[in-house]
Design an enzyme around this catalytic site. Structure first.
Site, PDB file in Angstrom:
ATOM      1  N   ASN A   7       7.864   1.661   5.452  1.00 21.21           N
ATOM      2  CA  ASN A   7       8.748   1.135   4.603  1.00 21.21           C
ATOM      3  C   ASN A   7       9.904   1.412   4.416  1.00 21.21           C
ATOM      4  O   ASN A   7      10.174   2.671   4.500  1.00 21.21           O
ATOM      5  CB  ASN A   7       7.661   1.971   3.532  1.00 21.21           C
ATOM      6  CG  ASN A   7       7.847   2.376   2.237  1.00 21.21           C
ATOM      7  OD1 ASN A   7       9.181   2.186   1.620  1.00 21.21           O
ATOM      8  ND2 ASN A   7       7.088   2.006   1.458  1.00 21.21           N
ATOM      9  N   HIS A  10      13.711   3.368   1.115  1.00 20.97           N
ATOM     10  CA  HIS A  10      15.205   4.387   1.430  1.00 20.97           C
ATOM     11  C   HIS A  10      16.211   3.989   2.401  1.00 20.97           C
ATOM     12  O   HIS A  10      17.307   4.091   1.413  1.00 20.97           O
ATOM     13  CB  HIS A  10      14.449   5.344   2.210  1.00 20.97           C
ATOM     14  CG  HIS A  10      13.852   6.101   1.416  1.00 20.97           C
ATOM     15  ND1 HIS A  10      13.945   6.402  -0.373  1.00 20.97           N
ATOM     16  CD2 HIS A  10      12.031   6.953   1.170  1.00 20.97           C
ATOM     17  CE1 HIS A  10      12.730   6.752  -1.109  1.00 20.97           C
ATOM     18  NE2 HIS A  10      11.695   6.807  -0.424  1.00 20.97           N
ATOM     19  N   ARG A  45       9.732  -0.925  -7.471  1.00 18.85           N
ATOM     20  CA  ARG A  45       8.463   0.457  -9.067  1.00 18.85           C
ATOM     21  C   ARG A  45       9.671  -0.593 -10.202  1.00 18.85           C
ATOM     22  O   ARG A  45      10.463  -1.317 -10.025  1.00 18.85           O
ATOM     23  CB  ARG A  45       9.761   0.970  -8.605  1.00 18.85           C
ATOM     24  CG  ARG A  45       9.309   2.184  -7.738  1.00 18.85           C
ATOM     25  CD  ARG A  45       9.745   4.006  -7.538  1.00 18.85           C
ATOM     26  NE  ARG A  45       9.148   4.298  -8.820  1.00 18.85           N
ATOM     27  CZ  ARG A  45       8.604   5.431  -8.135  1.00 18.85           C
ATOM     28  NH1 ARG A  45       8.186   5.677  -7.189  1.00 18.85           N
ATOM     29  NH2 ARG A  45       7.813   5.805  -9.254  1.00 18.85           N
ATOM     30  N   GLU A 151      -6.381   2.587   0.982  1.00 20.66           N
ATOM     31  CA  GLU A 151      -4.996   3.315   2.127  1.00 20.66           C
ATOM     32  C   GLU A 151      -5.502   4.956   1.745  1.00 20.66           C
ATOM     33  O   GLU A 151      -4.730   5.144   0.408  1.00 20.66           O
ATOM     34  CB  GLU A 151      -3.664   2.665   1.678  1.00 20.66           C
ATOM     35  CG  GLU A 151      -2.407   4.181   2.216  1.00 20.66           C
ATOM     36  CD  GLU A 151      -1.425   3.223   2.118  1.00 20.66           C
ATOM     37  OE1 GLU A 151      -1.480   1.931   2.899  1.00 20.66           O
ATOM     38  OE2 GLU A 151       0.102   4.046   2.111  1.00 20.66           O
TER      39      GLU A 151
HETATM   40  N1  PXP Z   1       2.093   4.405   1.437  1.00 23.25           N
HETATM   41  C1  PXP Z   1       2.359   4.449   0.097  1.00 23.25           C
HETATM   42  C2  PXP Z   1       0.989   3.430  -1.047  1.00 23.25           C
HETATM   43  C3  PXP Z   1       3.256   4.779  -0.532  1.00 23.25           C
HETATM   44  O1  PXP Z   1       3.577   4.961  -1.880  1.00 23.25           O
HETATM   45  C4  PXP Z   1       4.341   5.407   0.300  1.00 23.25           C
HETATM   46  C5  PXP Z   1       5.653   5.789  -0.620  1.00 23.25           C
HETATM   47  O2  PXP Z   1       6.670   5.161  -0.745  1.00 23.25           O
HETATM   48  C6  PXP Z   1       3.983   5.508   1.421  1.00 23.25           C
HETATM   49  C7  PXP Z   1       2.882   5.000   2.407  1.00 23.25           C
HETATM   50  C8  PXP Z   1       5.032   5.656   2.622  1.00 23.25           C
HETATM   51  O3  PXP Z   1       5.218   7.385   2.090  1.00 23.25           O
HETATM   52  P1  PXP Z   1       6.536   7.822   3.507  1.00 23.25           P
HETATM   53  O4  PXP Z   1       7.510   7.510   2.438  1.00 23.25           O
HETATM   54  O5  PXP Z   1       5.878   9.908   2.954  1.00 23.25           O
HETATM   55  O6  PXP Z   1       5.912   8.199   4.468  1.00 23.25           O
END
Ligand code: PXP
Length: 240
Positions: A7, A10, A45, A151
């Site tokens: 992901n 950030h 978002r 998930e």
């Molecule tokens: N899975 C989902 C559905 C999420 O919303 C997020 C955060 O956006 C993540 C995984 C990843 O979480 P993290 O950034 O804490 O690894």
């Protein structure tokens, strides 16, 4: 094999801090793929605080692994997903004032709405998963929507201080139950280099989505290396 979805939200958070064009999430995605990412995940978002629609369009054109779009269950987002054509979509709850996705989606209390959105996207060939807490009633409700998978929210496990065994057991039981109902099972939220192994050893999980910890590590060692290190942990978890 356990897939790693990286992901990159950030990376865009750092860019939006200055509202300029670096760091570029697309460049980060390509480096993540070089490091072994099996997929790229972004959360578009409603408040557009990090990833922008244009990022998703550019990612769609460049990502070679697979693109997973996290989104709220709204008609507007479903319309955007139809247009953006990710490989996968994951419905998540969204509150404007939260720092990150805080709880799982309450599928039970809005099952008709979720079912409509799932049908709409899956009719376009997009595989849909629902981000839910490790809770049997939410898993049953998810199955009823026709979603491809779930998930399981690992946040409580990740945040537990000291003995994590109770929260780990809860995740493992939920994963096994979801699998028995025929759902594909993913996991994510709050996972990092120190806490990922026990989750990665749960055999029925086929994909983990990990964001913040990888981007944080990437600031120190680069995205390709940060992803490589996480992939190595997932590989180790499945070795024995
Ligand atoms: N899975 C989902 C559905 C999420 O919303 C997020 C955060 O956006 C993540 C995984 C990843 O979480 P993290 O950034 O804490 O690894």
């Amino acid at each position: 094999m356990l897939r790693l979805g990286v992901n990159i939200d950030h990376v865009a958070t750092v860019r939006q801090a200055r509202r300029i064009d670096v760091p570029d999430p697309v460049e980060a995605a390509l480096l993540a793929e070089k490091g072994g990412a099996d997929g790229i995940t972004v959360h578009l978002r409603e408040d557009r605080r990090h990833i922008q629609q244009r990022d998703v369009e550019r990612l769609r054109a460049k990502v070679k692994s697979k693109l997973n779009l996290e989104m709220a269950v709204t008609p507007e987002m479903a319309r955007l997903a139809e247009q953006l054509r990710p490989d996968d979509a994951c419905f998540v709850p969204e509150q404007r004032d939260e720092l990150t996705t805080e709880g799982g989606l309450d599928v039970r209390s809005q099952s008709a709405r979720v079912r409509d959105a799932v049908e709409r996207l899956q009719a376009r060939g997009i595989r849909v998963s629902l981000f839910i807490d490790p809770d049997d009633s939410q898993i049953e409700a998810s199955r009823e929507t026709g979603a491809h998978g779930v998930e399981i929210h690992t946040g409580r496990y990740a945040n537990a201080l000291g003995d994590k065994s109770r929260d780990l057991g809860e995740v493992a039981a939920a994963v096994a139950f979801a699998r028995r109902l025929g759902l594909e099972v993913h996991g994510g939220h709050g996972l990092n280099y120190d806490n990922v192994l026990p989750i990665a050893r749960i055999p029925e999980i086929v994909e983990l989505n990990i964001g913040h910890s990888i981007v944080a590590r990437a600031i120190m060692v680069g995205m390709e290396q940060a992803v490589r290190e996480m992939k190595e942990l997932l590989r180790k978890a499945r070795e024995a």
